[in-house]
Write a protein that holds these residues in place. Structure first.
Motif, short mmCIF file in Angstrom:
data_model
loop_
_atom_site.label_atom_id
_atom_site.label_comp_id
_atom_site.label_asym_id
_atom_site.label_seq_id
_atom_site.Cartn_x
_atom_site.Cartn_y
_atom_site.Cartn_z
N LYS A 216 35.54 65.95 -52.68
CA LYS A 216 35.54 64.70 -51.94
C LYS A 216 36.95 64.11 -51.85
N ASP B 178 39.01 66.26 -49.47
CA ASP B 178 38.63 66.00 -48.08
C ASP B 178 39.18 64.67 -47.59
N TYR B 179 39.15 63.65 -48.43
CA TYR B 179 39.69 62.35 -48.05
C TYR B 179 41.19 62.44 -47.77
N LYS C 180 42.89 65.13 -47.00
CA LYS C 180 43.08 65.95 -45.81
C LYS C 180 42.81 65.15 -44.54
N ASP C 181 41.71 64.41 -44.52
CA ASP C 181 41.38 63.59 -43.35
C ASP C 181 42.49 62.57 -43.07
N TYR C 182 42.97 61.93 -44.11
CA TYR C 182 44.03 60.93 -43.94
C TYR C 182 45.29 61.58 -43.35
N ASP D 101 45.55 64.50 -41.78
CA ASP D 101 45.28 65.04 -40.43
C ASP D 101 45.43 63.96 -39.38
N GLU D 102 45.01 62.75 -39.72
CA GLU D 102 45.08 61.65 -38.77
C GLU D 102 46.50 61.07 -38.69
#
Length: 160
Positions: A82, A85-86, A88-90, A92-93
């Motif tokens: 988790k 993923d958080y 990575k998402d941050y 990536d954006e």
């Protein structure tokens, strides 16, 4: 045998609750192009940590290389997944083209970090101080003999 940082620097890193940029005595000034961010994904990366990483990447235009030392036959926990993923998402954006994730399979975290820094020509190391067990293993274990990077690259230690 020696440690990566001296006892005074170690005290500042672990006892003063602000971000600390450790500049080695023999370092030459340069804007970092590659910044390594070793993590075990045991931490949730809070806004203050991410904001500092964002500002560092914005100022330097560096590539951030996040890496985890994977223990053989020990998968990441649900919580670690988790947190990864958080992060990575941050990234990536926020910085879609200037970051990468790496996994290194090894039992020895310290050697893996040293090798990653050397093999990838890393200019700066960034770590989160909240994960003191992980940080202290790397900084203060006096059994590390090969410390080729400790005299040349800066290290940014992040506090919340």
């Amino acid at each position: 045998m020696e440690s990566i940082v001296g006892s005074n620097t170690g005290d500042v890193i672990t006892k003063v609750l602000c971000n600390v940029l450790v500049i080695p005595e023999n370092a030459s000034f340069m804007t970092p192009q590659k910044i390594a961010f070793p993590t075990d994904y045991n931490l949730y990366y809070t806004y203050p940590i991410l904001r500092t990483l964002t500002e560092l990447l914005r100022i330097t235009n560096a590539d951030l290389q996040i890496f985890n030392v994977v223990q053989v036959n020990i998968p990441l926990t649900d919580e670690q997944e988790k947190n990864k993923d958080y992060l990575k998402d941050y990234l990536d954006e926020t910085f879609p083209k200037s970051h990468s994730f790496h996994s290194v399979h090894n039992q020895d975290v310290k050697s893996s970090i040293l090798n990653f820094v050397n093999d990838n020509q890393i200019d700066m190391l960034t770590m989160v101080a909240k994960n003191l067990n992980f940080l202290q293993q790397i900084l203060f274990d006096t059994t590390i003999e090969k410390l080729s990077f400790h005299t040349t690259i800066p290290m940014l230690v992040l506090h919340e």
